[in-house]
Design a protein around this motif. Sequence first.
Motif, PDB file in Angstrom:
ATOM      1  N   ASP A 167      -1.155  10.116   3.700  1.00 41.24           N
ATOM      2  CA  ASP A 167      -1.934   8.697   3.349  1.00 41.24           C
ATOM      3  C   ASP A 167      -3.263   8.621   3.655  1.00 41.24           C
ATOM      4  OD1 ASP A 167      -2.376   6.128   2.615  1.00 41.24           O
ATOM      5  OD2 ASP A 167      -0.396   5.308   3.035  1.00 41.24           O
ATOM      6  N   ARG A 206      -5.674   6.510   3.037  1.00 40.09           N
ATOM      7  CA  ARG A 206      -6.189   5.394   2.996  1.00 40.09           C
ATOM      8  C   ARG A 206      -5.810   4.634   4.518  1.00 40.09           C
ATOM      9  NH1 ARG A 206      -5.415   0.950  -1.343  1.00 40.09           N
ATOM     10  NH2 ARG A 206      -7.347   1.956  -2.039  1.00 40.09           N
ATOM     11  N   LYS A 207      -4.650   5.181   4.823  1.00 42.43           N
ATOM     12  CA  LYS A 207      -4.185   4.690   6.223  1.00 42.43           C
ATOM     13  C   LYS A 207      -4.829   5.571   7.215  1.00 42.43           C
ATOM     14  CE  LYS A 207      -0.932   1.523   4.913  1.00 42.43           C
ATOM     15  NZ  LYS A 207      -0.864   0.176   5.071  1.00 42.43           N
ATOM     16  N   VAL A 262      -0.991  -0.602  10.995  1.00 45.31           N
ATOM     17  CA  VAL A 262      -1.981   0.348  11.288  1.00 45.31           C
ATOM     18  C   VAL A 262      -2.815   0.390  12.676  1.00 45.31           C
ATOM     19  CG1 VAL A 262      -4.332   1.569  10.653  1.00 45.31           C
ATOM     20  CG2 VAL A 262      -2.400   0.927   8.903  1.00 45.31           C
ATOM     21  N   LEU A 270       3.349   3.598   9.080  1.00 39.52           N
ATOM     22  CA  LEU A 270       2.056   2.952   8.995  1.00 39.52           C
ATOM     23  C   LEU A 270       2.066   1.425   8.482  1.00 39.52           C
ATOM     24  CD1 LEU A 270       0.629   6.153   7.212  1.00 39.52           C
ATOM     25  CD2 LEU A 270       0.723   5.616   9.567  1.00 39.52           C
ATOM     26  N   GLU A 329      -7.822   3.732   7.843  1.00 37.40           N
ATOM     27  CA  GLU A 329      -7.704   2.561   8.501  1.00 37.40           C
ATOM     28  C   GLU A 329      -7.448   2.648   9.985  1.00 37.40           C
ATOM     29  OE1 GLU A 329      -4.788   0.200   6.447  1.00 37.40           O
ATOM     30  OE2 GLU A 329      -5.792   0.431   4.834  1.00 37.40           O
TER      31      GLU A 329
END
Length: 106
Positions: free
Chosen positions: A69, A71-72, A46, A43, A75
């Motif tokens: 993850d 948040r990723k 992204v 990641l 994204e």
Amino acid sequence: MKPEILSTAIKTLTNLFFHDSNEGTDFLAKRTLEHYINDLDLLGDVSAVAVEIDKQRAWALIPKVRFFDSRKADEIEVALCGLGYTDAEIIASDIVFEEWKKKQTR
């Protein structure tokens, strides 16, 4: 992750999670994803991951990434939508706009 192996990594994860599904491969798929994320920096870029997921039509991998993850994964979704904003940011801007609109009508 090196761009040369990103395509292979996404293809491998797709095969492990969705084409060879049983308890053994599910465990192997999760461990492989964990290894790719933690040790090979899957990641790290992204945008490149989003492009490759889109190219291979492997959108079902995003919830699997979210497990490791969140948040990723958000994204990646934003990059796939092309908006540049998360859902939370859009909702927050709508709330601020509505408050501004109420002040203008007074």
